[in-house]
Design a protein around this motif. Structure first.
Motif, mmCIF file in Angstrom:
data_model
loop_
_atom_site.group_PDB
_atom_site.id
_atom_site.type_symbol
_atom_site.label_atom_id
_atom_site.label_comp_id
_atom_site.label_asym_id
_atom_site.label_seq_id
_atom_site.Cartn_x
_atom_site.Cartn_y
_atom_site.Cartn_z
ATOM 1 N N GLY A 1 -55.165 73.540 16.796
ATOM 2 C CA GLY A 1 -53.939 74.158 15.767
ATOM 3 C C GLY A 1 -53.369 73.091 14.848
ATOM 4 N N VAL A 2 -52.973 73.285 13.750
ATOM 5 C CA VAL A 2 -51.884 71.852 13.414
ATOM 6 C C VAL A 2 -51.290 71.476 14.091
ATOM 7 N N TRP A 3 -51.410 71.323 15.561
ATOM 8 C CA TRP A 3 -50.720 70.501 16.371
ATOM 9 C C TRP A 3 -52.233 69.234 16.800
ATOM 10 N N SER A 4 -53.522 69.310 16.282
ATOM 11 C CA SER A 4 -54.393 68.441 16.324
ATOM 12 C C SER A 4 -53.965 67.069 15.397
ATOM 13 N N VAL A 5 -53.720 67.053 14.222
ATOM 14 C CA VAL A 5 -53.785 66.112 13.369
ATOM 15 C C VAL A 5 -52.831 64.892 13.263
ATOM 16 N N PRO A 6 -51.530 65.385 14.197
ATOM 17 C CA PRO A 6 -50.948 64.260 14.940
ATOM 18 C C PRO A 6 -52.118 63.472 15.931
ATOM 19 N N ALA A 7 -53.039 63.978 17.078
ATOM 20 C CA ALA A 7 -53.933 64.022 17.152
ATOM 21 C C ALA A 7 -54.880 62.559 16.504
ATOM 22 N N LEU A 8 -55.635 62.849 15.746
ATOM 23 C CA LEU A 8 -56.402 62.007 14.632
ATOM 24 C C LEU A 8 -55.565 59.970 14.596
ATOM 25 N N ALA A 9 -54.776 60.062 15.092
ATOM 26 C CA ALA A 9 -53.861 58.868 15.370
ATOM 27 C C ALA A 9 -55.331 58.120 16.218
ATOM 28 N N ARG A 10 -55.947 58.747 16.674
ATOM 29 C CA ARG A 10 -56.531 58.466 18.251
ATOM 30 C C ARG A 10 -57.863 57.251 17.212
ATOM 31 N N TYR A 11 -58.051 57.288 16.440
ATOM 32 C CA TYR A 11 -58.878 57.002 15.425
ATOM 33 C C TYR A 11 -58.376 55.375 15.049
ATOM 34 N N VAL A 12 -57.361 55.705 15.017
ATOM 35 C CA VAL A 12 -55.969 53.821 14.957
ATOM 36 C C VAL A 12 -56.917 52.901 15.344
ATOM 37 N N PRO A 13 -57.634 52.060 16.036
ATOM 38 C CA PRO A 13 -57.832 51.213 16.695
ATOM 39 C C PRO A 13 -56.920 51.240 18.124
ATOM 40 N N ARG A 14 -57.144 50.804 19.390
ATOM 41 C CA ARG A 14 -56.408 50.963 20.029
ATOM 42 C C ARG A 14 -55.354 49.322 20.245
ATOM 43 N N ALA A 15 -56.043 48.581 19.970
ATOM 44 C CA ALA A 15 -55.867 47.215 19.681
ATOM 45 C C ALA A 15 -53.955 47.520 18.679
ATOM 46 N N ILE A 16 -53.910 48.702 18.094
ATOM 47 C CA ILE A 16 -53.362 48.171 17.264
ATOM 48 C C ILE A 16 -51.524 49.515 17.166
ATOM 49 N N ARG A 17 -52.578 50.497 17.958
ATOM 50 C CA ARG A 17 -52.129 51.720 18.625
ATOM 51 C C ARG A 17 -51.598 51.558 20.081
ATOM 52 N N THR A 18 -51.759 50.476 20.800
ATOM 53 C CA THR A 18 -50.887 50.072 22.503
ATOM 54 C C THR A 18 -49.475 49.439 21.912
ATOM 55 N N PRO A 19 -50.301 48.272 20.834
ATOM 56 C CA PRO A 19 -48.375 47.170 21.340
ATOM 57 C C PRO A 19 -47.559 48.258 20.729
ATOM 58 N N LEU A 20 -47.847 48.768 19.380
ATOM 59 C CA LEU A 20 -46.562 49.718 19.183
ATOM 60 C C LEU A 20 -45.833 50.678 20.144
ATOM 61 N N TYR A 21 -46.987 51.580 20.778
ATOM 62 C CA TYR A 21 -46.395 52.340 21.662
ATOM 63 C C TYR A 21 -45.521 51.620 23.048
#
Length: 135
Positions: free
Chosen positions: A85-105
């Protein structure tokens, strides 16, 4: 998925205020009872997960499902995807490259106690939540 885990398990830092907020949100949203929960400090984590770092600041939320182990931001994104449902929207962040999202996490994970607080003990489930929590 391990035979012990008939449902997906969200492993979380039981003394982290931010992690507990995520668990509270997941419990509120997950009315179908999709997920089980277990603290990273518990016996279920020791039995089902690879050994954790001695430094809790290096830990991350871990999600175990039929596809295997998901950690760091991928764990949260898989939970959102599974909720649908609407909670799938945050899951779209998986399309941000890991090289960007992992350091931020990692920045958030390393500073979570300082920024969001730390509890003296692991979260104690309410009577109505107990069947969803593993030791």
């Amino acid at each position: 998925m391990n035979a012990v885990a008939q449902k997906p398990i969200i492993f979380f830092d039981g003394v982290c205020a931010m992690c507990n907020t995520f668990v509270n949100l997941a419990l509120r949203i997950d009315r179908r009872g999709i997920f089980l929960f277990a603290p990273l400090q518990g016996t279920t984590a020791r039995e089902l997960l690879p050994p954790l770092s001695d430094d809790p600041r290096e830990w991350s939320m871990i999600y175990l499902d039929e596809k295997g182990i998901h950690d760091q931001l991928d764990a949260s994104l898989e939970v959102y995807r599974r909720l649908g449902g609407v909670w799938s929207v945050p899951a779209l962040a998986r399309y941000v490259p890991r090289a960007i999202r992992t350091p931020l996490y990692r920045i958030v994970a390393r500073n979570r106690y300082r920024w969001f607080g730390r509890k003296d003990q692991c979260r104690i489930p309410t009577a109505s939540e107990r069947q969803r929590f593993l030791p």
